[in-house]
Design a protein around this motif. Structure first.
Motif, short mmCIF file in Angstrom:
data_model
loop_
_atom_site.label_atom_id
_atom_site.label_comp_id
_atom_site.label_asym_id
_atom_site.label_seq_id
_atom_site.Cartn_x
_atom_site.Cartn_y
_atom_site.Cartn_z
N THR A 199 0.81 -1.22 0.12
CA THR A 199 0.11 0.10 -0.10
C THR A 199 0.87 1.31 0.13
N GLY A 200 2.16 1.11 0.53
CA GLY A 200 2.90 2.29 0.70
C GLY A 200 3.58 2.73 -0.68
N VAL A 201 3.81 1.74 -1.68
CA VAL A 201 4.21 1.82 -2.81
C VAL A 201 3.02 2.62 -4.02
N ALA A 202 1.54 1.96 -3.69
CA ALA A 202 0.60 2.87 -4.27
C ALA A 202 0.34 4.02 -3.76
N MET A 203 0.65 4.26 -2.46
CA MET A 203 0.44 5.80 -2.06
C MET A 203 1.33 6.81 -2.67
N ALA A 204 2.68 6.18 -2.69
CA ALA A 204 3.72 7.00 -3.26
C ALA A 204 3.48 7.32 -4.53
N TYR A 205 3.11 6.28 -5.19
CA TYR A 205 2.82 6.70 -6.85
C TYR A 205 1.92 7.75 -7.04
N GLU A 206 1.08 7.95 -6.07
CA GLU A 206 -0.01 9.07 -6.28
C GLU A 206 0.53 10.33 -5.76
N ASN A 207 1.23 10.41 -4.50
CA ASN A 207 1.58 11.41 -3.45
C ASN A 207 2.93 12.11 -3.92
N VAL A 208 3.87 11.09 -4.27
CA VAL A 208 5.37 11.64 -4.70
C VAL A 208 5.38 11.69 -6.49
N GLY A 209 4.91 10.96 -7.04
CA GLY A 209 4.96 11.13 -8.57
C GLY A 209 6.03 10.77 -9.43
N SER A 210 7.21 10.83 -8.87
CA SER A 210 8.46 10.39 -9.59
C SER A 210 9.68 10.23 -8.34
N VAL A 211 10.62 9.56 -8.99
CA VAL A 211 11.76 9.02 -8.12
C VAL A 211 12.52 10.37 -7.73
N PRO A 212 13.05 11.32 -8.63
CA PRO A 212 13.50 12.67 -8.16
C PRO A 212 12.70 13.21 -7.00
N ASN A 213 11.44 13.18 -6.91
CA ASN A 213 10.82 13.97 -5.90
C ASN A 213 10.97 13.37 -4.58
N MET A 214 11.64 12.12 -4.51
CA MET A 214 11.93 11.52 -3.21
C MET A 214 12.93 12.42 -2.47
N LEU A 215 13.93 12.88 -3.11
CA LEU A 215 15.00 13.96 -2.76
C LEU A 215 14.50 15.28 -2.99
N ALA A 216 13.74 15.79 -3.77
CA ALA A 216 13.72 17.11 -4.08
C ALA A 216 12.56 17.93 -3.34
N THR A 217 11.82 17.06 -2.43
CA THR A 217 10.62 17.93 -1.74
C THR A 217 10.73 17.45 -0.47
N PRO A 218 10.19 18.12 0.75
CA PRO A 218 10.12 17.93 1.86
C PRO A 218 9.48 16.89 2.10
N TYR A 219 8.42 16.36 1.45
CA TYR A 219 7.64 15.28 1.69
C TYR A 219 8.29 14.04 1.22
N GLY A 220 9.18 14.23 0.42
CA GLY A 220 9.53 12.97 -0.31
C GLY A 220 11.05 12.93 0.65
N ARG A 221 11.52 13.60 1.09
CA ARG A 221 12.81 13.51 2.10
C ARG A 221 12.31 12.93 3.25
N LEU A 222 11.14 13.15 3.83
CA LEU A 222 10.42 12.43 4.90
C LEU A 222 10.24 11.31 4.80
N LEU A 223 9.67 11.05 3.53
CA LEU A 223 9.29 9.56 3.13
C LEU A 223 10.52 8.78 3.00
N THR A 224 12.01 9.33 2.59
CA THR A 224 12.92 8.31 2.32
C THR A 224 13.32 8.27 3.60
#
Length: 641
Positions: A199-224
């Protein structure tokens, strides 16, 4: 305010998770669990009462700060908004759960225990409803993922709390009973963590949008960071599993398992704290101002996509990767190195992956993954055309080919001649739009191009980038013909005239192919009759093929040849004139006649100069349109340009 909301959600989640854990653990070993009943009831009641604090903070985050909040306002918010109604539903369930836990203090019933447990799991699931899951714009599967994710994650955490409590208060219990509890809990934990992962992958697909966003946004960095803590949790769980498999049958170290479980719980609490915070902040996929923290990024297009010549740094790093990979395999399979393979093989594998990553790496900036503030529209491109003529032609030339009057005199800081970039060349596509924004803001890579931040505001710079995206396509667009090309050129959007206001832009026509026709109808001009006949044929062909027809006509063109019309025809004509180029034909920003076939995803795929009698264009158009109508729909991303 976000921090306060996150803290209250955290305080709500911990006691309800603990209550569920203390309900669940005794059932796994058919234990009465009576000693936990007061604690379960206290935790459930505490959770229910905290709900009122969550209502106030949620209302305060939404209602304008100048408006005071009293009981009447809270009542209006709770029963008059979708967020408030969601809170009412979760709060009712929380009070039902609290009531059941209190009833268990006075009545022993297996049925009551079962119903209370599943009600508690429901309370855990609806924690997400007060976060991003309330967004009714999300797909149903994503909303369900939120519910399953929180239910599984908090059930696992609550069970872990219960296991630790049991271990530290069960010194008088026989070892085999503690082992039995740990083994049975382990099975449930595995299922829960698997659900969390899926379910985490499904939610990340919708709320993160891309792999770079994992490091480029506050949301993504916290998710990392959340993923890092999850790895720590799994390592603790692995340590317990290894102990369970290796222990003597008649022994069980309750204290050791309790300590490792406590460490796992600490990481779990960190997970929960982060989850509570990212549930109330802006998702990464909605961010536009992105900060990329690394000086590099991985890109096939900018590295191997440029077909590097051997020998080069890219090739040497790739060869190094292959050497380490072979070494890892040899260490693992060679009998003489068996004793060292548990350490040497992972080390060699990591080195191989590192070298491979370096071969795909290219320079990056803080703005590399920034998203535009201006949509990719013809109007935006037309605005930037004027800006380009005012600021850029001196070096880059009137149509961006790097041949401006100042080009021959440019030198870098070392005094070496520098040739301005040819902005019509395909190499522009190796950079992200954020890279280009960074150079416009801080100056070019060579140090010759100055910063334009003081000349162009943010929106102007994004307009310029939209223009450059069009300009960089012109080398290839010269060869667009009736035979459809591969998808690569995005059709700029523009506003359409629609009295019904149902289809107000070219973008909204996506879903089936579109014929976009341009023409200048001048009375008495040479070929006037041939032009009118061609436009009528194009209109008939579009109708017969069942595709959308959009026309950008000037002058007295036949009314019967018109389709949906552009709201700003001059802007549309200027924008599309950039890609309306042919080999050895001088460029002009006026289109006497051209017909672009745009596929159902929004890419320009084919072009017809005219529809003349006997030229076969009508037949070829019908075949291309039929082919495109059956192609899959592709979501366009400007970062992939």
């Amino acid at each position: 305010m976000y921090l306060s909301l996150a803290f209250i959600r955290f305080l709500e989640s911990v006691p309800s998770a603990l209550a569920v854990g203390l309900l669940l653990l005794p059932r796994l070993i058919d234990e009465d669990g009576g000693r936990f009943k007061p604690w379960v009831a206290a935790a459930a009641v505490f959770r229910a009462l905290l709900g009122f604090a969550l209502l106030y903070l949620t209302a305060r985050a939404i209602i304008p700060a100048e408006r005071p909040i009293d009981a009447a306002v809270l009542q209006e918010f709770a029963f008059g908004t979708s967020v408030g109604k969601a809170w009412v539903g979760t709060q009712l369930l929380a009070f039902v759960f609290a009531g059941m836990t209190i009833a268990r203090l006075f009545r022993a019933s297996d049925l009551l225990d079962r119903v209370t447990l599943w009600t508690g799991v429901g309370v855990l699931a609806v924690v997400s409803v007060t976060g991003h899951a309330i967004d009714d714009g999300l797909p149903l599967w994503t909303q369900l993922s939120f519910l399953l994710h929180t239910a599984a994650g908090l059930t696992w955490l609550g069970g872990l709390f219960g296991l630790i409590w049991w271990m530290f208060t069960a010194h008088h219990k026989p070892p085999h009973l503690a082992a039995k509890l740990a083994e049975r809990w382990s099975r449930i934990a595995k299922v829960a963590i698997a659900l969390v992962a899926v379910t985490g992958v499904a939610m990340a697909y919708e709320n993160v949008g891309s792999v770079p966003n994992m490091l480029a946004t506050p949301y993504g960095r916290l998710l990392t960071l959340k993923l890092t803590l999850l790895v720590a949790v799994l390592l603790c769980a692995l340590a317990i599993v290894r102990y369970m498999r290796a222990r003597p049958i008649d022994e069980f170290d309750v204290a050791w398992v309790g300590k490792i479980g406590s460490l796992e719980a600490v990481f779990g609490v960190g997970l929960l704290a982060i989850a509570g915070y990212i549930a109330v902040i802006t998702p990464a996929s909605h961010e536009t101002d992105l900060y990329w923290p690394l000086p590099f990024r991985l890109s096939y297009i900018a590295t191997w996509g440029q077909k590097p010549v051997f020998p080069s740094a890219i090739w040497w790093w790739a060869i190094g990767s292959g050497v380490f990979a072979i070494a890892a395999a040899l260490i693992w399979w060679t009998p003489a190195t068996r004793e060292k393979r548990l350490y040497a093989t992972p080390a060699a594998t990591i080195a191989a992956l590192f070298c491979l990553a370096v071969s795909f790496s290219t320079e990056a900036y803080i703005d590399t993954y920034n998203d535009p503030t201006q949509d990719f529209t013809a109007e935006s491109v037309a605005r930037a055309m004027s800006t380009f003529q005012e600021n850029c032609v001196g070096c880059h030339g009137p149509i961006g080919e790097g041949n401006g009057p100042m080009a021959k005199d440019l030198k870098n800081k070392d005094g070496l001649p520098i040739q301005p970039a040819d902005l019509t060349a395909p190499h522009v596509g190796t950079h992200t739009i954020g890279d280009i924004f960074h150079w416009l803001t801080f100056g070019g890579q060579s140090g010759v191009m100055p910063s334009f931040a003081h000349v162009l505001d943010v929106d102007d710079r994004w307009d310029m980038i939209n223009y450059l995206l069009m300009l960089s396509s012109t080398n290839q667009s010269r060869f667009i013909g009736p035979q459809a090309m591969v998808q690569w050129l995005i059709a700029p959007d523009f506003a359409l005239i629609d009295p019904q206001e149902e289809v107000t832009s070219l973008f909204k026509l996506r879903g089936k192919p579109t014929l976009l026709s341009f023409a200048r109808c001048t009375a008495g001009a040479d070929g006037e009759k041939e032009l009118e006949a061609s436009l009528l044929t194009a209109a008939g062909a579009a109708k017969s093929a069942g595709v959308n027809h959009v026309t950008v006509y000037s002058g007295d063109c036949p009314a019967a040849a018109k389709g949906r019309e552009a709201l700003h025809p001059a802007a549309a004509e200027k924008a599309y004139s950039i890609i309306n180029r042919y080999p050895n034909v001088p460029y002009t920003n006026e289109i006497s006649q051209a017909h672009f076939l745009i596929d159902r995803s929004g890419y320009v795929r084919a072009r017809f100069k005219q529809f003349g009698e006997g030229d076969g264009n009508t037949t070829q158009f019908a075949a291309q349109a039929a082919m495109m109508a059956n192609e899959p729909l592709i979501e366009i991303n400007l970062h992939s340009h």
